[in-house]
Enzyme design. Structure first.
Site, PDB file in Angstrom:
ATOM      1  N   PRO A   1       0.820  -1.213   0.000  1.00 53.45           N
ATOM      2  CA  PRO A   1       0.000   0.000   0.000  1.00 53.45           C
ATOM      3  C   PRO A   1       0.854   1.264   0.000  1.00 53.45           C
ATOM      4  O   PRO A   1       2.013   1.248   0.413  1.00 53.45           O
ATOM      5  CB  PRO A   1      -0.792  -0.120   1.296  1.00 53.45           C
ATOM      6  CG  PRO A   1       0.051  -0.971   2.181  1.00 53.45           C
ATOM      7  CD  PRO A   1       0.754  -1.941   1.275  1.00 53.45           C
TER       8      PRO A   1
ATOM      9  N   ASP B   1      14.391   2.553 -22.117  1.00 53.18           N
ATOM     10  CA  ASP B   1      14.397   1.772 -23.355  1.00 53.18           C
ATOM     11  C   ASP B   1      12.982   1.515 -23.831  1.00 53.18           C
ATOM     12  O   ASP B   1      12.700   1.509 -25.030  1.00 53.18           O
ATOM     13  CB  ASP B   1      15.120   0.440 -23.130  1.00 53.18           C
ATOM     14  CG  ASP B   1      14.500  -0.361 -21.987  1.00 53.18           C
ATOM     15  OD1 ASP B   1      14.087   0.249 -20.987  1.00 53.18           O
ATOM     16  OD2 ASP B   1      14.442  -1.600 -22.078  1.00 53.18           O
TER      17      ASP B   1
ATOM     18  N   ARG C   1       7.072  -3.055 -20.351  1.00 50.11           N
ATOM     19  CA  ARG C   1       7.362  -4.344 -19.751  1.00 50.11           C
ATOM     20  C   ARG C   1       8.137  -4.178 -18.439  1.00 50.11           C
ATOM     21  O   ARG C   1       8.333  -3.051 -17.955  1.00 50.11           O
ATOM     22  CB  ARG C   1       8.133  -5.228 -20.736  1.00 50.11           C
ATOM     23  CG  ARG C   1       9.520  -4.735 -21.081  1.00 50.11           C
ATOM     24  CD  ARG C   1      10.098  -5.527 -22.238  1.00 50.11           C
ATOM     25  NE  ARG C   1      11.462  -5.105 -22.582  1.00 50.11           N
ATOM     26  CZ  ARG C   1      11.962  -5.156 -23.806  1.00 50.11           C
ATOM     27  NH1 ARG C   1      11.227  -5.582 -24.819  1.00 50.11           N
ATOM     28  NH2 ARG C   1      13.197  -4.773 -24.035  1.00 50.11           N
ATOM     29  N   ASP C   2       8.597  -5.270 -17.902  1.00 50.71           N
ATOM     30  CA  ASP C   2       9.306  -5.225 -16.615  1.00 50.71           C
ATOM     31  C   ASP C   2      10.763  -4.838 -16.835  1.00 50.71           C
ATOM     32  O   ASP C   2      11.682  -5.605 -16.557  1.00 50.71           O
ATOM     33  CB  ASP C   2       9.209  -6.579 -15.905  1.00 50.71           C
ATOM     34  CG  ASP C   2       9.716  -7.739 -16.758  1.00 50.71           C
ATOM     35  OD1 ASP C   2       9.887  -7.551 -17.978  1.00 50.71           O
ATOM     36  OD2 ASP C   2       9.954  -8.826 -16.197  1.00 50.71           O
ATOM     37  N   GLU C   3      10.970  -3.611 -17.297  1.00 49.82           N
ATOM     38  CA  GLU C   3      12.315  -3.106 -17.575  1.00 49.82           C
ATOM     39  C   GLU C   3      12.338  -1.595 -17.352  1.00 49.82           C
ATOM     40  O   GLU C   3      12.688  -1.144 -16.282  1.00 49.82           O
ATOM     41  CB  GLU C   3      12.718  -3.467 -19.011  1.00 49.82           C
ATOM     42  CG  GLU C   3      14.196  -3.318 -19.274  1.00 49.82           C
ATOM     43  CD  GLU C   3      14.629  -4.046 -20.536  1.00 49.82           C
ATOM     44  OE1 GLU C   3      15.794  -3.874 -20.928  1.00 49.82           O
ATOM     45  OE2 GLU C   3      13.818  -4.781 -21.120  1.00 49.82           O
TER      46      GLU C   3
ATOM     47  N   ASP D   1      20.747   3.077 -26.074  1.00 49.60           N
ATOM     48  CA  ASP D   1      19.593   3.711 -26.693  1.00 49.60           C
ATOM     49  C   ASP D   1      19.709   5.236 -26.619  1.00 49.60           C
ATOM     50  O   ASP D   1      19.424   5.947 -27.585  1.00 49.60           O
ATOM     51  CB  ASP D   1      18.305   3.274 -25.996  1.00 49.60           C
ATOM     52  CG  ASP D   1      18.137   1.761 -25.954  1.00 49.60           C
ATOM     53  OD1 ASP D   1      19.069   1.090 -25.495  1.00 49.60           O
ATOM     54  OD2 ASP D   1      17.079   1.261 -26.362  1.00 49.60           O
TER      55      ASP D   1
ATOM     56  N   TRP E   1      27.400   1.378 -25.822  1.00 51.44           N
ATOM     57  CA  TRP E   1      26.591   1.668 -24.649  1.00 51.44           C
ATOM     58  C   TRP E   1      27.412   2.533 -23.692  1.00 51.44           C
ATOM     59  O   TRP E   1      27.008   3.647 -23.357  1.00 51.44           O
ATOM     60  CB  TRP E   1      26.149   0.349 -23.991  1.00 51.44           C
ATOM     61  CG  TRP E   1      24.909  -0.228 -24.591  1.00 51.44           C
ATOM     62  CD1 TRP E   1      23.651  -0.241 -24.039  1.00 51.44           C
ATOM     63  CD2 TRP E   1      24.776  -0.869 -25.869  1.00 51.44           C
ATOM     64  NE1 TRP E   1      22.760  -0.845 -24.898  1.00 51.44           N
ATOM     65  CE2 TRP E   1      23.423  -1.239 -26.025  1.00 51.44           C
ATOM     66  CE3 TRP E   1      25.676  -1.167 -26.895  1.00 51.44           C
ATOM     67  CZ2 TRP E   1      22.947  -1.886 -27.170  1.00 51.44           C
ATOM     68  CZ3 TRP E   1      25.211  -1.811 -28.040  1.00 51.44           C
ATOM     69  CH2 TRP E   1      23.862  -2.166 -28.167  1.00 51.44           C
TER      70      TRP E   1
ATOM     71  N   GLU F   1      10.957  -1.898 -31.263  1.00 52.46           N
ATOM     72  CA  GLU F   1      12.264  -2.379 -30.836  1.00 52.46           C
ATOM     73  C   GLU F   1      12.940  -3.191 -31.941  1.00 52.46           C
ATOM     74  O   GLU F   1      14.150  -3.115 -32.133  1.00 52.46           O
ATOM     75  CB  GLU F   1      12.111  -3.246 -29.589  1.00 52.46           C
ATOM     76  CG  GLU F   1      13.413  -3.807 -29.049  1.00 52.46           C
ATOM     77  CD  GLU F   1      13.206  -4.582 -27.760  1.00 52.46           C
ATOM     78  OE1 GLU F   1      14.180  -4.749 -27.011  1.00 52.46           O
ATOM     79  OE2 GLU F   1      12.063  -5.011 -27.489  1.00 52.46           O
TER      80      GLU F   1
ATOM     81  N   HIS G   1       9.967   1.775 -28.608  1.00 49.13           N
ATOM     82  CA  HIS G   1      11.393   1.646 -28.323  1.00 49.13           C
ATOM     83  C   HIS G   1      12.101   2.607 -29.278  1.00 49.13           C
ATOM     84  O   HIS G   1      12.148   2.355 -30.465  1.00 49.13           O
ATOM     85  CB  HIS G   1      11.818   0.205 -28.618  1.00 49.13           C
ATOM     86  CG  HIS G   1      12.765  -0.379 -27.637  1.00 49.13           C
ATOM     87  ND1 HIS G   1      12.344  -1.086 -26.533  1.00 49.13           N
ATOM     88  CD2 HIS G   1      14.111  -0.412 -27.597  1.00 49.13           C
ATOM     89  CE1 HIS G   1      13.392  -1.530 -25.858  1.00 49.13           C
ATOM     90  NE2 HIS G   1      14.492  -1.121 -26.482  1.00 49.13           N
TER      91      HIS G   1
END
Length: 900
Positions: free
Chosen positions: A149, A479, A483-485, A492, A544, A758, A779
């Site tokens: 919570p 990126d 999603r879970d990122e 990028d 990168w 992407e 992306h």
């Protein structure tokens, strides 16, 4: 002679012309009237408005005072003979914390005309020094877990005098929404933003003068997990990267009419509860809200908080707190569904018509306890069904429980989703578009660029690039948003930063994010994959890690920001030195590329002898090593470190020599024989002159053999078209840009895309999908083609840092009837457009005051050229078949007549 006299009058504005000169668009640290600036020497910028052509600033005078009348100056420059109008540093006495400063400027031009004083602008200082914080970090009693919570905290206080000014200084371990006397304070969301919390946390400053009332007051806040405690990256236990408890720090500075002051602080006297309506909050999973648990009037003075618990005080101090460097995340716009229907399997679905980032505002009326669930998706599958496999573990779900009190409106506070489609379950009654509103959020960057042409698909591409930027520039350059990122991937960011700077003013955005790179960097010099760093895999990967050199240099090129180079220079050196140690005496960085040319397109080959698009990773690593060294050499020169600049230039030549020996034949054949191998070698100046023609020929041959298709990935794509046009093959670059079948930029548009994908073939022509583990439909990396559309198709480029000198060099193509672009630079509006028909090529350009421009008229040698409908008689230079003109500020129209 008459023509020459006319043109001279035209260029100068005419004899006896009464110049209207003024100053506008005043900013401090790239912001208009900012509140909460801790810079000891903030920088001032302004733009000139001038009717006369060839106008330059000859001098300026700037004044700073604590009152609008400027009777007692804190600092004044006097008249300074200078054309500098961007990033002029304050050089007065030490600034006072929590103080509003006014400033104004006037200028003189090269025609000896003086402007009036500008309209006074202001900035408000922040705490300046951590010692000025009297507030303490407070934490409500809570269970230490993620996706739990949200907290609520509050405190009452009294004021007995009339208030002149009041400012609230606020931050959180987590995310917060501040309330004062029944109203939400400010309009930003996702404060305090995401930084490397282990070293620095931003605080925000709000002017709350109008919120304070004489007598009883109450201040409070919701606090959510956010990036601080919430789950980040992968795995169920990947949470609490910065701490296991959420908390708040708040300090309100009040000044009364009699001159006295009072400070209200967060301390042990505040009270809190975890038993509020937000029963679950998570960036990835969404939010659960039970309206039956709302604390009616909790942010008013009459609320009974006797069942709330006293907060605890954290031992942490204010040392990590910094003023906000970036722009706030805000609700930017609202959109309505374009269609609501049931899928073949009976799922109630709404289409927002645009892949967006934010949330849906729900309007609903029904019995208490009714539960409405909203799931989010980017695409539908080939059967028209709701598709969420590409979200991976992210649930991206809102769950709202009604209190049964007439019309109810719900918006989440501490989560966001990337989506186009909504699946709604449990809605009472008939769902219509009036019940759903998409709320688009992103960092509130000022739009600065526009691009348009005769091809609707390219216009949609520009739309998709801009929406990809909106969705992924949410306080950090993520990126993907769904999603879970949703992490700050460095590759990028470096690929897209130049395009981003055309579309929007990203100076404050990147100023803030880039400061987290040296924090993420380790003692050896490694720059990790994501910033802020929240992963276990700590390595550098070519393309990168090079964000540490590429991004600051781009900021310098676009905004003329020398300070960002100075701030990042130690990190740049540290990284290059790390690579130098890794490469050793042979100057080849072997093993330095983890990701290679990420997601390059690999076709099904007909013959084993065909190049498959793969680029040798060591070639990539060595190429980016050389590129970063060349940037570092240029940076050293700008900073006056000439000896170091020479050393790095010598190092670059050694790397170039080694690169050629290892990867290139004398004829220009490069190892891998891939598009990216040629692109990087050509773009980074790693080939001798004798090899360039052969390399270009092989690159073109590769493209032609693929039926005018690209095969590049994240590292080759941003430079592909630029390399072609820089080497005389803009025709091939256009072939790629206009290609409709995959892999291409337009293919996703033919499949209905409204953002950049992407993967080149995220959804295949038969409706099936690429790998579900990595298949984002928002992306932005491949949107880097936008840079080429601005700089080459339309022709807006810079020839000096900050666009002080312009290069206006459009590249028309007969497949487009026209193209036009604009860019609001630090000096003012730049425009370039062209239109082609059977009789002439028309080109129009706008050069802002205090700049000059080199205008290239393509294929104009030996043709009749009109300037502003008069024969062109001013002095020109030739470059091949092109005419080159050097012009001052103003608007110019040219026609290159087709006399054939």
């Amino acid at each position: 002679m008459r023509h020459l006299v006319f043109l001279l009058l035209l260029l100068t504005g005419g004899l006896g012309f009464s110049q209207k000169l003024s100053v506008a668009d005043l900013t401090v640290e790239f912001k208009s009237n900012p509140i909460g600036i801790d810079e000891e020497h903030p920088r001032f910028s302004w733009k000139l408005n001038a009717e006369r052509n060839n106008t330059k600033q000859a001098a300026f005078e700037l004044q700073v005072a604590m009152e609008k009348q400027f009777k007692n100056l804190e600092w004044g420059t006097g008249k300074v003979e200078s054309d500098q109008s961007i990033l002029v540093s304050y050089d007065g006495e030490n600034l006072v914390p929590n103080q509003r400063y006014y400033w104004r400027v006037r200028v003189w031009d090269n025609y000896k005309k003086r402007s009036d004083w500008s309209t006074p602008q202001y900035w408000v200082t922040g705490m300046i020094n951590p010692s000025n914080w009297k507030a303490m970090w407070i934490e409500p009693i809570q269970e230490e877990k993620h996706s739990g919570p949200a907290a609520m905290v509050r405190k009452t206080f009294s004021t007995s005098k009339k208030v002149t000014s009041a400012r609230a200084y606020v931050s959180a371990h987590g995310l917060y929404e501040l309330h004062l006397n029944g109203e939400v304070v400010g309009d930003q969301v996702f404060a305090p933003g995401w930084t490397s919390y282990e070293e620095r946390i931003q605080y925000q400053v709000y002017d709350v003068t109008s919120n304070i009332q004489q007598g009883e007051n109450v201040i409070g806040a919701y606090i959510g997990d956010g990036w601080y405690r919430g789950q980040l990256a992968w795995g169920p236990n990947n949470w609490a990267h910065y701490g296991h408890k959420i908390g708040l720090i708040c300090q309100v500075e009040i000044t009364y009419q009699d001159g006295s002051k009072e400070t209200i602080v967060s301390d042990e006297k505040w009270k809190g509860t975890m038993d509020g309506p937000i029963t679950m909050n998570s960036l990835y999973n969404g939010e659960h809200y039970d309206a039956r648990k709302e604390k009616s009037g909790w942010n008013s003075t009459k609320f009974d908080d006797s069942d709330w618990q006293q907060v605890t005080v954290s031992a942490e101090g204010a040392e990590k707190l910094i003023s906000t460097q970036t722009v706030p995340v805000r609700r930017i716009e609202e959109i309505k569904p374009v269609k609501i229907w049931k899928t073949p399997m009976g799922t109630l679905v709404a289409d927002m018509g645009q892949n967006m980032v934010g949330w849906v505002k729900l309007k609903v009326n029904g019995p208490a306890g009714t539960q409405v669930t909203i799931r989010h998706a980017e695409v539908l599958d080939s059967d028209g069904e709701f598709y969420t496999d590409n979200l991976r573990a992210a649930q991206a779900t809102l769950m709202y429980t009604l209190k049964g009190d007439g019309d109810e409106v719900y918006e989440p506070r501490f989560t966001f989703m990337g989506f186009r489609y909504l699946a709604i379950e449990g809605f009472p009654g008939e769902l219509t578009e009036e019940n759903l509103t998409g709320v688009v959020i992103h960092s509130d960057m000022e739009p600065t660029g526009s691009f348009e042409c005769s091809n609707p698909q390219l216009n949609q591409l520009q739309h998709n690039i801009q929406w990809g930027q909106k969705g992924n520039f949410l306080d950090v350059p993520t990126d993907c948003p769904q999603r879970d990122e949703r992490l700050g991937w460095t590759g990028d960011a470096q690929a897209f930063i130049r395009t981003a700077s055309f579309n929007m003013n990203v100076a404050p955005f990147f100023t803030k994010w880039l400061q987290d790179i040296p924090i993420a960097q380790d003692s050896a010099g490694i720059v990790p994959f994501v910033v802020p760093y929240v992963m276990e895999d700590f390595r550098a990967s070519a393309g990168w890690a090079d964000v540490v050199t590429i991004a600051p240099w781009t900021m310098y090129e676009v905004y003329g920001d020398r300070q960002i180079l100075s701030q990042l220079y130690p990190a740049m050196k540290k990284y290059v030195n790390y690579v130098q140690q890794s490469a050793g005496d042979d100057y080849l960085w072997q093993g330095g590329s983890v990701f290679g040319d990420w997601l390059f397109y690999k076709p099904e080959l007909k013959f084993w002898t065909e190049p498959d698009g793969h680029t040798d990773p060591d070639l990539i690593a060595t190429a980016f090593y050389a590129y970063s060294v060349s940037i570092l050499a240029n940076t050293a020169e700008v900073l006056g470190k000439n000896r170091e600049a020479d050393e790095y230039r010598e190092l670059f030549l050694e790397i170039k020599k080694a690169f050629n020996q290892a990867y290139v034949t004398p004829s220009g054949l490069i190892l891998s024989d891939s598009q990216t191998s040629y692109v990087l070698a050509l773009m980074f100046d790693l080939l001798d002159d004798a090899q360039r023609d052969g390399a270009i020929d092989r690159l073109v041959h590769n493209i032609r053999n693929r039926g005018n298709h690209l095969s590049t990935g994240f590292l080759g794509t941003p430079y592909l078209c630029r390399v072609l046009s820089d080497n005389g093959r803009a025709d091939v670059a256009y072939d790629l840009l206009l290609q409709e079948t995959f892999p291409s930029w337009i293919y996703p548009i033919t499949m209905g895309a409204t953002t950049i994908w992407e993967r080149w073939d995220g959804q295949k022509p038969d409706g099936s999908f690429q790998n579900t583990d990595m298949n984002s439909f928002n992306h932005y990396a491949y949107g880097a083609i936008g840079d080429w559309m601005y700089r080459v198709v339309a022709g807006i480029d810079n020839a000096a840092p900050g666009y002080k000198e312009l290069l206006l060099n459009p590249h028309p193509d007969s497949r487009l009837g026209y193209a036009k672009a604009s860019f609001e630079s630090s000096y003012g509006l730049i425009e370039s457009s062209w239109r082609m028909d059977s009789t002439a090529l028309a080109i129009s350009v706008t050069i802002p005051p205090n700049t000059t421009g080199k205008v290239v008229l393509p294929d104009a040698v030996d043709k009749e050229v009109l300037m502003n409908n008069r024969a062109l008689t001013i002095a020109t230079k030739t470059s091949g078949s092109d005419l080159v003109l050097q012009l001052g500020s103003g608007k110019y129209e040219f026609k290159i007549l087709n006399n054939e």
